[in-house]
Design a protein around this motif. Structure first.
Motif, PDB file in Angstrom:
ATOM      1  N   ALA A  83       0.826  -1.204   0.000  1.00 35.83           N
ATOM      2  CA  ALA A  83       0.000   0.000   0.000  1.00 35.83           C
ATOM      3  C   ALA A  83       0.860   1.254   0.000  1.00 35.83           C
ATOM      4  CB  ALA A  83      -0.917  -0.008   1.224  1.00 35.83           C
ATOM      5  N   MET A  84       1.932   1.272   0.804  1.00 35.99           N
ATOM      6  CA  MET A  84       2.786   2.454   0.874  1.00 35.99           C
ATOM      7  C   MET A  84       3.489   2.721  -0.460  1.00 35.99           C
ATOM      8  SD  MET A  84       2.579   3.882   3.861  1.00 35.99           S
ATOM      9  CE  MET A  84       0.825   3.540   3.668  1.00 35.99           C
ATOM     10  N   GLY A  85       4.020   1.685  -1.091  1.00 33.50           N
ATOM     11  CA  GLY A  85       4.717   1.869  -2.357  1.00 33.50           C
ATOM     12  C   GLY A  85       3.800   2.371  -3.460  1.00 33.50           C
ATOM     13  N   SER A  86       2.623   1.778  -3.565  1.00 34.69           N
ATOM     14  CA  SER A  86       1.693   2.218  -4.601  1.00 34.69           C
ATOM     15  C   SER A  86       1.160   3.613  -4.317  1.00 34.69           C
ATOM     16  CB  SER A  86       0.527   1.223  -4.709  1.00 34.69           C
ATOM     17  OG  SER A  86      -0.157   1.115  -3.465  1.00 34.69           O
ATOM     18  N   PHE A  87       0.956   3.936  -3.064  1.00 33.24           N
ATOM     19  CA  PHE A  87       0.469   5.272  -2.696  1.00 33.24           C
ATOM     20  C   PHE A  87       1.487   6.351  -3.072  1.00 33.24           C
ATOM     21  CE2 PHE A  87       0.815   8.595   0.576  1.00 33.24           C
ATOM     22  CZ  PHE A  87      -0.335   9.312   0.295  1.00 33.24           C
ATOM     23  N   LEU A  88       2.754   6.139  -2.714  1.00 38.78           N
ATOM     24  CA  LEU A  88       3.782   7.124  -3.036  1.00 38.78           C
ATOM     25  C   LEU A  88       3.965   7.273  -4.542  1.00 38.78           C
ATOM     26  CD1 LEU A  88       6.447   6.226  -0.320  1.00 38.78           C
ATOM     27  CD2 LEU A  88       4.985   8.262  -0.388  1.00 38.78           C
ATOM     28  N   SER A  89       3.859   6.165  -5.258  1.00 37.58           N
ATOM     29  CA  SER A  89       3.977   6.233  -6.706  1.00 37.58           C
ATOM     30  C   SER A  89       2.811   6.994  -7.324  1.00 37.58           C
ATOM     31  CB  SER A  89       4.059   4.824  -7.289  1.00 37.58           C
ATOM     32  OG  SER A  89       4.169   4.867  -8.693  1.00 37.58           O
ATOM     33  N   MET A  90       1.607   6.755  -6.840  1.00 33.04           N
ATOM     34  CA  MET A  90       0.436   7.438  -7.390  1.00 33.04           C
ATOM     35  C   MET A  90       0.402   8.913  -7.036  1.00 33.04           C
ATOM     36  SD  MET A  90      -2.707   4.711  -7.265  1.00 33.04           S
ATOM     37  CE  MET A  90      -2.473   4.224  -5.550  1.00 33.04           C
ATOM     38  N   GLN A  91       1.123   9.329  -5.988  1.00 33.41           N
ATOM     39  CA  GLN A  91       1.234  10.750  -5.706  1.00 33.41           C
ATOM     40  C   GLN A  91       1.858  11.488  -6.888  1.00 33.41           C
ATOM     41  OE1 GLN A  91       3.334  11.199  -1.885  1.00 33.41           O
ATOM     42  NE2 GLN A  91       1.524  12.255  -1.152  1.00 33.41           N
ATOM     43  N   GLY A 103      11.101   7.532  -8.387  1.00 30.41           N
ATOM     44  CA  GLY A 103      11.946   6.573  -7.669  1.00 30.41           C
ATOM     45  C   GLY A 103      12.474   7.137  -6.369  1.00 30.41           C
ATOM     46  N   ALA A 104      12.840   8.428  -6.385  1.00 31.13           N
ATOM     47  CA  ALA A 104      13.315   9.062  -5.154  1.00 31.13           C
ATOM     48  C   ALA A 104      12.182   9.256  -4.155  1.00 31.13           C
ATOM     49  CB  ALA A 104      13.964  10.405  -5.480  1.00 31.13           C
ATOM     50  N   VAL A 105      11.015   9.648  -4.654  1.00 28.59           N
ATOM     51  CA  VAL A 105       9.873   9.843  -3.766  1.00 28.59           C
ATOM     52  C   VAL A 105       9.516   8.542  -3.056  1.00 28.59           C
ATOM     53  CG1 VAL A 105       7.412  10.408  -3.674  1.00 28.59           C
ATOM     54  CG2 VAL A 105       8.955  11.762  -5.104  1.00 28.59           C
ATOM     55  N   VAL A 106       9.501   7.451  -3.799  1.00 20.19           N
ATOM     56  CA  VAL A 106       9.117   6.164  -3.216  1.00 20.19           C
ATOM     57  C   VAL A 106      10.248   5.592  -2.369  1.00 20.19           C
ATOM     58  CG1 VAL A 106       8.400   3.800  -3.715  1.00 20.19           C
ATOM     59  CG2 VAL A 106       7.538   5.678  -5.111  1.00 20.19           C
ATOM     60  N   GLY A 107      11.405   5.370  -2.979  1.00 21.22           N
ATOM     61  CA  GLY A 107      12.488   4.685  -2.283  1.00 21.22           C
ATOM     62  C   GLY A 107      13.042   5.463  -1.112  1.00 21.22           C
ATOM     63  N   VAL A 108      13.354   6.746  -1.328  1.00 23.12           N
ATOM     64  CA  VAL A 108      13.906   7.553  -0.242  1.00 23.12           C
ATOM     65  C   VAL A 108      12.853   7.824   0.821  1.00 23.12           C
ATOM     66  CG1 VAL A 108      15.026   9.739   0.326  1.00 23.12           C
ATOM     67  CG2 VAL A 108      15.595   8.565  -1.794  1.00 23.12           C
ATOM     68  N   GLY A 109      11.617   8.057   0.397  1.00 28.58           N
ATOM     69  CA  GLY A 109      10.550   8.283   1.377  1.00 28.58           C
ATOM     70  C   GLY A 109      10.351   7.092   2.302  1.00 28.58           C
ATOM     71  N   LEU A 110      10.410   5.904   1.723  1.00 31.44           N
ATOM     72  CA  LEU A 110      10.286   4.699   2.546  1.00 31.44           C
ATOM     73  C   LEU A 110      11.476   4.529   3.473  1.00 31.44           C
ATOM     74  CD1 LEU A 110       8.924   2.182  -0.114  1.00 31.44           C
ATOM     75  CD2 LEU A 110       7.705   2.973   1.917  1.00 31.44           C
ATOM     76  N   LEU A 111      12.660   4.664   2.928  1.00 34.14           N
ATOM     77  CA  LEU A 111      13.856   4.425   3.724  1.00 34.14           C
ATOM     78  C   LEU A 111      14.059   5.491   4.789  1.00 34.14           C
ATOM     79  CD1 LEU A 111      16.090   2.277   3.787  1.00 34.14           C
ATOM     80  CD2 LEU A 111      17.491   3.824   2.424  1.00 34.14           C
ATOM     81  N   ARG A 112      13.720   6.708   4.472  1.00 36.00           N
ATOM     82  CA  ARG A 112      13.974   7.818   5.389  1.00 36.00           C
ATOM     83  C   ARG A 112      12.961   7.864   6.525  1.00 36.00           C
ATOM     84  NH1 ARG A 112      15.501  13.326   2.616  1.00 36.00           N
ATOM     85  NH2 ARG A 112      17.329  12.016   2.210  1.00 36.00           N
ATOM     86  N   ASN A 113      11.730   7.508   6.271  1.00 32.99           N
ATOM     87  CA  ASN A 113      10.722   7.710   7.313  1.00 32.99           C
ATOM     88  C   ASN A 113       9.672   6.615   7.388  1.00 32.99           C
ATOM     89  OD1 ASN A 113       9.454   9.310   9.407  1.00 32.99           O
ATOM     90  ND2 ASN A 113       7.911   9.873   7.906  1.00 32.99           N
ATOM     91  N   TRP A 178       7.920   0.905  -8.251  1.00 31.22           N
ATOM     92  CA  TRP A 178       8.535   0.792  -9.574  1.00 31.22           C
ATOM     93  C   TRP A 178       7.534   0.269 -10.604  1.00 31.22           C
ATOM     94  CZ3 TRP A 178      11.182  -4.333 -10.786  1.00 31.22           C
ATOM     95  CH2 TRP A 178      11.564  -4.384 -12.131  1.00 31.22           C
ATOM     96  N   LYS A 179       6.859  -0.833 -10.268  1.00 32.53           N
ATOM     97  CA  LYS A 179       5.906  -1.408 -11.214  1.00 32.53           C
ATOM     98  C   LYS A 179       4.686  -0.500 -11.408  1.00 32.53           C
ATOM     99  CE  LYS A 179       6.694  -4.549 -12.983  1.00 32.53           C
ATOM    100  NZ  LYS A 179       7.542  -4.709 -14.177  1.00 32.53           N
ATOM    101  N   SER A 180       4.284   0.211 -10.343  1.00 23.75           N
ATOM    102  CA  SER A 180       3.150   1.131 -10.476  1.00 23.75           C
ATOM    103  C   SER A 180       3.503   2.295 -11.394  1.00 23.75           C
ATOM    104  CB  SER A 180       2.734   1.653  -9.099  1.00 23.75           C
ATOM    105  OG  SER A 180       2.289   0.602  -8.270  1.00 23.75           O
TER     106      SER A 180
END
Length: 287
Positions: A83-91, A103-113, A178-180
């Motif tokens: 849910a988190m990955g698809s949500f950040l991608s759809m933003q 990629g930065a929004v999803v990957g860094v957002g997940l890793l950072r917070n 990524w896939k989204s």
């Protein structure tokens, strides 16, 4: 003023009742937190002392606890981060801004917070449901329960499991994002991962590990404290079941509140206040 056979018995005015309630609440809260801290220190002392010949080794007990935490945590954390990955991608898709930086929004957002916080909240709901009833059953046993060693195995396992599951959540969320982005925006794989790598800093990895350790520690500490609390010997089975459920809910809520507080503290005093840990999404490091 009330009259009795022995004389006059004074009663406090009704308007003072809220003051008494506040005092009892403050005293009870400090007592509870102090007992939890003492249990954590006792667990630390048990780790330092090592094993006793007549007891199960701490390593074996910790491995047993870690195995079920990972077994139960992997699918739960994966579902949360789908849910988190698809949500950040759809933003990026619905906002139509900074699409190349998805990629930065999803990957860094997940890793950072998000990954560490969502994993911590997931385990805050999972661990007390297993640890509290288990410790209650152990306390009913004939032998004296070594509180420090019993809590140490569960705390060590949670401290190890939470960062591992946080990193697992990062992987799942990043792949889903990524896939989204590929399906919704036609973003190429090279651009997705190129922007992720460019915006990713070493400090982000450190953050997910440190927060994972802290989140696992507070969750297991509250769960162990609730499981090892003194039981009412005269309580029947129904009352004990209700008390156990109340303890599980209390431990989960306290752990979630502590995780949110620690996450906010990390952001204010490490991420926001220290320049070297400031926002880097629009200012990537240059070679």
């Amino acid at each position: 003023m009330a009259m009795s056979a022995g004389g006059h018995v004074s009663e406090s005015p009704g308007w003072l009742a809220p003051i008494g309630w506040v005092g009892r609440t403050a005293t009870g809260t400090l007592s509870y937190l102090g007992a939890t801290a003492l249990l954590t220190l006792s667990a630390g002392a048990a780790i330092v002392r090592g094993r006793d010949d007549d007891e199960t080794t701490l390593r074996a007990a910790t491995t047993h606890e870690l195995s079920w935490m990972l077994w139960a945590g992997f699918p739960l954390v994966a579902l949360v981060h789908v849910a988190m990955g698809s949500f950040l991608s759809m933003q990026a898709y619905f906002g139509s801004t900074f699409v190349d930086g998805t990629g930065a929004v999803v990957g860094v957002g997940l890793l950072r917070n998000l990954a560490s916080m969502m994993t911590g909240l997931t385990l805050a709901g999972l661990l007390p449901g297993r640890i509290v009833p288990e410790l209650r059953r152990l306390r009913r046993g004939p032998a004296d329960l070594p509180f420090g060693r019993t809590a140490a195995a569960r705390m060590l396992a949670a401290v190890a499991a939470t960062p591992l599951l946080s990193l697992w959540g990062c992987v799942v969320g990043t792949v889903v994002g990524w896939k989204s982005s590929e399906a919704l925006m036609g973003l190429s794989t090279d651009m997705y991962f190129l922007m992720l790598v460019r915006m990713l800093w070493y400090r982000d990895v450190v953050g997910v590990l440190v927060k994972g350790v802290l989140f696992g520690l507070v969750t297991s500490a509250f769960a162990c404290a609730e499981g090892l609390r003194d039981l009412e010997p005269e309580a029947d089975a129904g009352d004990e079941a209700v008390a156990t459920m109340s303890s599980v809910v209390r431990a989960s809520c306290l752990a979630m509140a502590a995780i949110l507080l620690l996450n906010m503290t990390w952001f204010l005093f490490v991420y926001h206040a220290v320049p070297v840990y400031g926002p880097s999404l629009l200012q990537p490091p240059t070679p």
